[in-house]
Design an enzyme around this catalytic site. Structure first.
Site, PDB file in Angstrom:
ATOM      1  N   ASP A 396      37.989  37.707  42.107  1.00 50.83           N
ATOM      2  CA  ASP A 396      38.617  36.720  42.992  1.00 50.83           C
ATOM      3  C   ASP A 396      39.171  35.577  42.148  1.00 50.83           C
ATOM      4  OD1 ASP A 396      39.371  35.470  45.334  1.00 50.83           O
ATOM      5  OD2 ASP A 396      37.347  35.275  46.145  1.00 50.83           O
ATOM      6  N   GLU A 399      44.562  34.090  40.463  1.00 52.37           N
ATOM      7  CA  GLU A 399      46.012  33.816  40.481  1.00 52.37           C
ATOM      8  C   GLU A 399      46.550  33.259  39.146  1.00 52.37           C
ATOM      9  OE1 GLU A 399      44.462  34.667  44.092  1.00 52.37           O
ATOM     10  OE2 GLU A 399      43.844  32.897  42.959  1.00 52.37           O
ATOM     11  N   ASP A 479      42.575  35.007  51.987  1.00 53.59           N
ATOM     12  CA  ASP A 479      41.831  34.161  52.937  1.00 53.59           C
ATOM     13  C   ASP A 479      42.594  34.012  54.249  1.00 53.59           C
ATOM     14  OD1 ASP A 479      39.950  33.903  50.971  1.00 53.59           O
ATOM     15  OD2 ASP A 479      40.640  31.936  50.296  1.00 53.59           O
TER      16      ASP A 479
END
Length: 800
Positions: A396, A399, A479
């Protein structure tokens, strides 16, 4: 004199068909030069072109993070023509100012530059003609409608908590799309890792464009004409999704966070006590010591290794999160920081110091995944978890997310050291590397797990990625929120992810941000049972999302759909094996299976309002396009015969014309929609005629051996057939023949009997069944059945 001037003016205004200033034929294409610009167009295959352009005479580095080396360097010989060349499938013409036009050999104009490439310093934009009836699909999980026409997007991986339908960008940058015009498909992969832009007619209705803030002009054109062929060829170019472990197709229960250890075991025990089939439970960041990756909080989880063993005894696989930010913790005995520092594995500032940014552990450093040595170091960090039999890993925040800045990521001038086979060894600014950082993070995890456990298929789940990332990880849509609109968004997002290579994908069931109403959670669990990844996940501070929340009535409905997923696992696993070979997504838009289902060639999915889709090749899932509504909605089934999956009812959607010509299963004829009145306990599912579905007896996990016969549910019709693929579900032994593949066909005889042909076993894997039960569903009740012994040899079975 005036006439001559008019002739010159006319010739100067001709479109991109006049001879460029200079051209150089190549065995596999051509190189064309005008002014200081060079355009090189080469044929990798007869149906695949690579287009590169540069200025000042210097070709950019020929390397790619996305495209497989063997595909990128493939070539076929071409035939030179005036102003271009041709292959067996395509004709290429380069006109004045290096404007490109591509047609197929039937004369269909597939793509045409409407003006020269526009440069503003290092920034560039390529403009293509857009037809009024042209549709666009792909670009990964960008929110919004399935069809990208009329929209514009930015590729810049962004941590966007609680994104909405109009939010852009979000987590992934997958610069691949499919143009679909009058039944003809063309794929475009724009392989540029910098911040890039796509406009599908938002600025100018007759033009679509793409470009980037810097980097190379390097894109690939993939000709169909069938959209399935484009998807298959994209998998050839960037790699297919690998065959996943079987357990990852089971139901998965997650939360931010299950803590302490007793709470996780309570959830696992409740799943088993309530007979809700499940295969995986997750641990989010709170299981770690101070949120530090590769640690375990010994107070909350004092018996971690024993807990993992106990979960395995109860047939659960544990997936743990391993974010990529390593806590800056010198002299604290934190091994990942100490070993990473010693090996010089962290990203640098322009002055050569290590970049530090705040994330969940506080001040953190970031691995240099553009270095092969760093990826190997990162992969080795999983050794303790794998030795404890942790089954899967969740990457996770990659990015990469950083908390300090409005951009939510690293500063643009952070430096990355590229030390990678196939690339020049050099330093690159974060602007160039940002969009592939998550891709290389998941690659490091996947390859590290393979090195630690060479004969065990890894399961890696990533939030951020780039084109080609499907080779290393499954993904989800990030999300999302607990709203009806986000439930509605799930279908187009997952369909476009599948078209973009990510067949193994899902969305947080129930919505991550917020607390779903009981009806919303029930609807979401129903729909997710017919999607590639079925993971129920929720944010901290939200109400419970587990299937038993909201009482026995809702639990019974939710259990029923999860159970049906487990009965369908032979069908689902067979579809997953197909995608590992040819890239065909498990979850498919209608136009992929029925490209000619409408008289004017538009995608039939647009009639369905974004609700309907195919699960594998044979099941059509038909949720309401407005799932919160109670009013009836229209169901648009492709022309032909369909069967209600739940009742076996036969629906004849043929016109007289279609009834006379059944050779084309997606005959281009109009049929009236069916009106469906929604009921909370029902999700409409339909089966395509001619399907043979393999089903298994119900189990509580994929670790449990099914007891009973394999069921072949036969829906007679034209081109009747099916298949099943089986193996041990975990290892790579299938590569050495340790698998089972069987094919089936059926034929409806004039006397009402049905002859089912069961093919011989291929491979040496021995399945769990000894008998095959054949159910013939032909609209009559009860279903016709017959049970036979599976001898492993080819046989014909008559069912009457």
């Amino acid at each position: 004199m005036r006439l001559l001037s008019l002739v010159v003016l006319f010739l100067s205004c001709l479109p991109a068909l006049s001879q460029p200033a200079q051209s150089k034929p190549l065995p596999n294409g051509g190189e064309f030069t005008a002014g200081d610009s060079t355009l090189r167009v080469t044929a990798l295959r007869d149906d695949v072109l690579r287009v590169r352009m540069w200025r000042s005479g210097h070709a950019p580095e020929d390397a790619s993070w996305a495209v497989l080396p063997e595909a990128r360097t493939a070539q076929v010989n071409v035939t030179p023509t005036v102003g271009g060349f041709e292959t067996a499938a395509l004709e290429v013409t380069v006109g004045d100012k290096l404007r490109l036009a591509v047609t197929d050999r039937a004369g269909h104009l597939l793509q045409q530059d409407i003006e020269p490439v526009q440069w503003q310093g290092d920034r560039f934009r390529i403009y293509k003609r857009k037809w009024p009836t042209e549709h666009f699909f792909g670009l990964g999980d960008k929110p919004g409608p399935l069809d990208r026409a009329g929209q514009a997007f930015t590729m810049w991986n962004t941590d966007n908590f609680g994104w909405q339908e109009s939010t852009d960008p979000i987590y992934k940058s997958i610069p691949f799309f499919i143009s679909f015009q009058s039944g003809i498909a063309l794929g475009v992969l724009f392989d540029n890792t910098w911040r890039s832009f796509f406009d599908f007619g938002r600025e100018m209705p007759d033009t679509y464009s793409f470009g980037a803030s810097n980097g190379p002009i390097d894109y690939y054109l993939i000709y169909g004409p069938d959209p399935k062929k484009v998807v298959e060829t994209y998998a050839w170019l960037t790699g297919p999704t690998p065959l996943p472990p079987l357990w990852s197709l089971g139901f998965q229960q997650s939360r931010y966070s299950y803590e302490p250890e007793s709470r996780l075991m309570e959830v696992a025990d409740r799943l088993r006590a309530d007979h809700i089939p499940a295969d995986a439970v997750y641990l989010d960041i709170d299981f770690q010591q101070k949120n530090r990756p590769f640690t375990v909080d010994q107070i909350k989880f004092p018996n971690f290794s024993a807990m993992v063993s106990e979960l395995a005894r109860k047939q659960f696989h544990l997936v743990v999160i391993t974010d990529l930010h390593i806590a800056k913790a010198p002299n604290e005995g934190y091994a990942p920081y100490d070993s990473g520092t010693a090996g010089d594995h962290f990203v640098k500032n322009p002055d050569g110091s290590t970049y530090v940014g705040p994330v969940w552990p506080g001040p953190s450093v970031f691995p240099e995944f553009t270095q092969k040595a760093t990826r190997e170091w990162w992969g080795g960090l999983y050794k303790e978890f794998t030795s404890q039999k942790v089954a899967g890993f969740w990457n996770d925040m990659n990015e990469p997310a950083v908390f300090t800045y409005p951009t939510k990521t690293m500063p643009d001038d952070v430096q990355h050291r590229i030390d990678e086979p196939g690339f020049q060894k050099r330093t690159a600014a974060h602007l160039e590397i940002h969009n592939i950082y998550g891709l290389e993070n998941s690659r490091a995890t996947y390859e590290g797990l393979l090195k630690l456990q060479p004969n065990q298929r890894p399961f890696v789940l990533t939030r951020a990625s780039y084109a080609g990332g499907q080779r290393y990880a499954a993904t989800w849509t990030g999300d999302n929120s607990s709203t009806w609109n986000h439930l509605r968004q799930t279908v187009p997002q997952l369909l476009n992810l599948g078209l973009s290579g990510f067949s193994m994908s899902g969305a947080d069931v129930g919505g991550f941000a917020g607390s779903p109403s009981p009806d919303l959670l029930t609807r979401w669990l129903q729909l997710a049972a017919f999607q590639p990844i079925d993971r129920d996940h929720a944010a901290k501070g939200t109400r419970d999302h587990e299937p038993w929340a909201d009482g026995p009535q809702h639990e019974a409905i939710r259990r029923r759909y999860i159970e049906e997923r487990y009965r369908l696992l032979p069908y689902l696993y067979t579809a997953a094996e197909e995608t590992s070979r040819d890239g065909m997504p498990i979850m498919r838009p209608l136009f992929l299976e029925f490209p000619h289902a409408t008289t004017d060639g538009h995608p039939m999915d647009l009639d369905a309002g974004g609700g309907e889709y195919m699960f594998g090749a044979n099941l059509l899932i038909a949720p309401s396009p407005s799932p919160e509504e109670v009013a009836p909605y229209e169901l648009h089934l492709p022309a032909g015969i369909w069967y209600d999956y739940w009742t076996g009812e036969k629906l004849d959607r043929r016109t007289k014309t279609a009834a006379r010509d059944l050779e084309i299963r997606d005959a281009a004829i109009a049929v009236k929609p069916i009106m469906i009145t929604p009921k909370l306990e029902e999700l409409p599912v339909y089966v395509r005629e001619g399907s043979i579905l393999p089903l298994a007896p119900l189990t509580q996990s994929t670790e449990e051996k099914p007891q009973g016969a394999l069921t072949l549910r036969v829906y007679p019709g034209e081109q009747c057939g099916g298949a099943i693929y089986q193996d041990d579900g975990t290892s790579f032994a299938y590569r050495n023949g340790h698998f089972l593949r069987m094919s089936f066909t059926c034929e409806q005889q004039s006397n009402g009997r049905v002859r089912v042909h069961i093919g011989a076993h291929e491979g040496d894997f021995r399945p769990w069944w000894h008998e095959i039960r054949i159910e013939v569903i032909d609209g009559t009740t009860p279903a016709k059945t017959r049970t036979v012994e599976d001898t492993g040899r080819s046989m014909d079975v008559i069912v009457q």
